[in-house]
Each structure stands twice: as C-alpha cells, then as structure tokens.
Motif scaffolding. Structure first.
Motif: not given
Length: 288
Positions: A143-165
């Motif tokens: 939420s600290q990022i204010s700009e918009k993007f055409d594509l969001v990518v993530s490689s093998l990192a999301i399983h470290y995040v508790k609140d997926f929703e």
C-alpha cells in the motif's frame, strides 16, 4: 522498568502521584501503535538476510541442476505477455535477474521490491539498469506504492506471506485495467508437509512416493532449510483460486512443471517430479 502503562498508572497513584489524563491516553495509544508495528515486523520473515541461509541459497542457485532454472523460471516466463512498453512490479525480486530480463524484453519501467537488503545489494551491483528501481520493501507493505502497473510478477515468494487475501487485494489495486498478475509458489503438495519422512522409499533407497500431511488445512508450516524455523504458509488449491477470483481476477492458466524426456537424460534425479511437482504457477487477469 518496562511495566505496562495500566500497571504504571496504578503504582504511581498508590504513591500519591497524579497523571494528566490526556497525556496518559496519548502515551497509551503510542504504546499500542508500537506493539502493532512489532507484531507486524515479526510476521514479515526475512530469512535471506541470515548469512547462513543466504550462502546456502546461493550455492543451490549456482548448481546447473537447480530446479528454479530448469523448471520454475521457464514456466514463469511462458506465462508473461509481450513486455514491450509495459510497466512491471516484481514482488520479492531477489537479486534482480528477472527485472533485468524484463527490461531486455522491452519493458518501459520495472520496480523490484524485496525485504532482503543482502539481495538488493547484489541486485544493484549485478543487475542495475536506468529503467529499474529497487526498493527495500516487504510485500505486506504494498500500500506504500502509489503508481499503477500493467503487470505484477512474483517468483517463489508468495508462500512466505501470511495474509494472502490482503496481498491479492493490494496487487489488484496496483494493476491497470486488464492488468496481469503472474506468480509462482511452492506447490501445495510441498507446502503442506512439515515433519517426518518426505518420501517412502524401497530397501535400495529409491523413492516410491511422496508423503503428505495436513494438505487440507491452511496455515503456518515451519521447516529446516539451511536454518531452523523457516516459515511458509500452506494454502490449498481452492484457497488460492477462490481468493484470486473473489478479488476480481480471472484465472487464465495454471502450470505444474515436470521434466521433459530430454531433460531427464541429463538430470535423472528430477524424475521425482512425476510423483509431485515442486511448483505451482498462476496467471490471473484483472477483470473487475
């Protein structure tokens, strides 16, 4: 002396002191705020700045046979659109290799974020480019990022995040209309397991089949990977897909990569991926 404020107030009043009620309430709110921030930091795991873990991880990635390079990365890039002129956000960018590939593929601008300062130091040194901005920022703070993007990518990192929703909601808000969210994570058949023998083997030590446990129960799993207490968050297929759909994504493609016959000739140890895939990759489009 570290007494809770409520107890401090009681002690002072017993000694005949009086407290300014407004100042006391203000200090109470500050203490609660500090406690919330401390809890938030505890939930944001940063194992890659642990020297033992970082060195062990580097050695694995340097091996020609590492599964990331053989399976996960090709599958991830196969899900990407034409990058020409695109703005891209890379979540958990690590040492920035993908960020540089995005620029080489025609991206107009790339922002890579990572919680690890060690990773970003390597990124700035080895994968620097005028079109890339690296930020030391955990995925929990998108939420600290204010700009918009055409594509969001993530490689093998999301399983470290508790609140997926929350993460999925934040990604949705950062995407332009019709934008894409492409990510990989450890396969749910991997993240569910946390103790005991990972494989059932025959008397010669050959793997017969993979063992799983508590696959239908979402939540925290801890394991040993170079260091003790590595935290990952297991989510079932239905939890992953339903969270994405509820946030407003249309799931366009899933990949569970397995080796080709040609690859097995060179790296026969990867035949165990026919028992269980290591990775799950998802391509979702913002549709509402």
């Amino acid at each position: 002396y570290g007494f809770p404020l409520e107890l401090t107030e009681e002690i002072l009043q017993d000694k005949g002191f009086t407290l300014n009620e407004e100042d006391f309430k203000k200090e109470m709110e500050e203490q609660k705020k500090r406690a919330r921030e401390a809890r938030k930091l505890m939930s944001q795991q940063n194992i890659y700045d642990n020297s033992t873990f970082f060195e062990g991880y580097k050695k694995i990635r340097e091996k020609k046979s590492n599964a990331n390079d053989l399976f996960e990365t090709p599958a991830l890039f196969s899900l990407l659109p034409d990058l020409q002129g695109k703005t891209i956000l890379d979540l958990g960018c690590g040492v920035g290799g993908h960020c540089l590939e995005f620029v080489n593929g025609g991206a107009k601008k790339v922002v890579g974020i990572d919680i690890s300062k060690k990773m970003l130091e390597v990124a700035e040194k080895e994968n620097h480019h005028s079109k890339i901005t690296y930020l030391n920022l955990p995925m929990e703070n998108l939420s600290q990022i204010s700009e918009k993007f055409d594509l969001v990518v993530s490689s093998l990192a999301i399983h470290y995040v508790k609140d997926f929703e929350k993460l999925v909601g934040d990604v949705f808000n950062l995407l332009n209309e019709n934008g894409l969210f492409v990510f990989s994570q450890e396969h749910p058949l991997n993240t569910c397991f946390s103790e005991g023998e990972r494989w059932t083997k025959d008397e010669k030590g050959n793997k017969l089949f993979a063992n799983i446990s508590n696959c239908s129960t979402d939540g925290l799993r801890e394991s040993v990977w170079f260091i003790d207490g590595v935290k990952k968050y297991h989510r079932t297929f239905s939890s992953i897909t339903n969270t994405l759909v509820s946030a407003g994504f249309s799931i366009e493609k899933l990949i569970e990569p397995i080796p080709t016959e040609e690859l097995l000739l060179e790296f026969p140890d990867h035949k165990d991926l026919f028992h269980k895939p290591d990775f799950l990759l998802v391509r979702g489009r913002k549709v509402k």
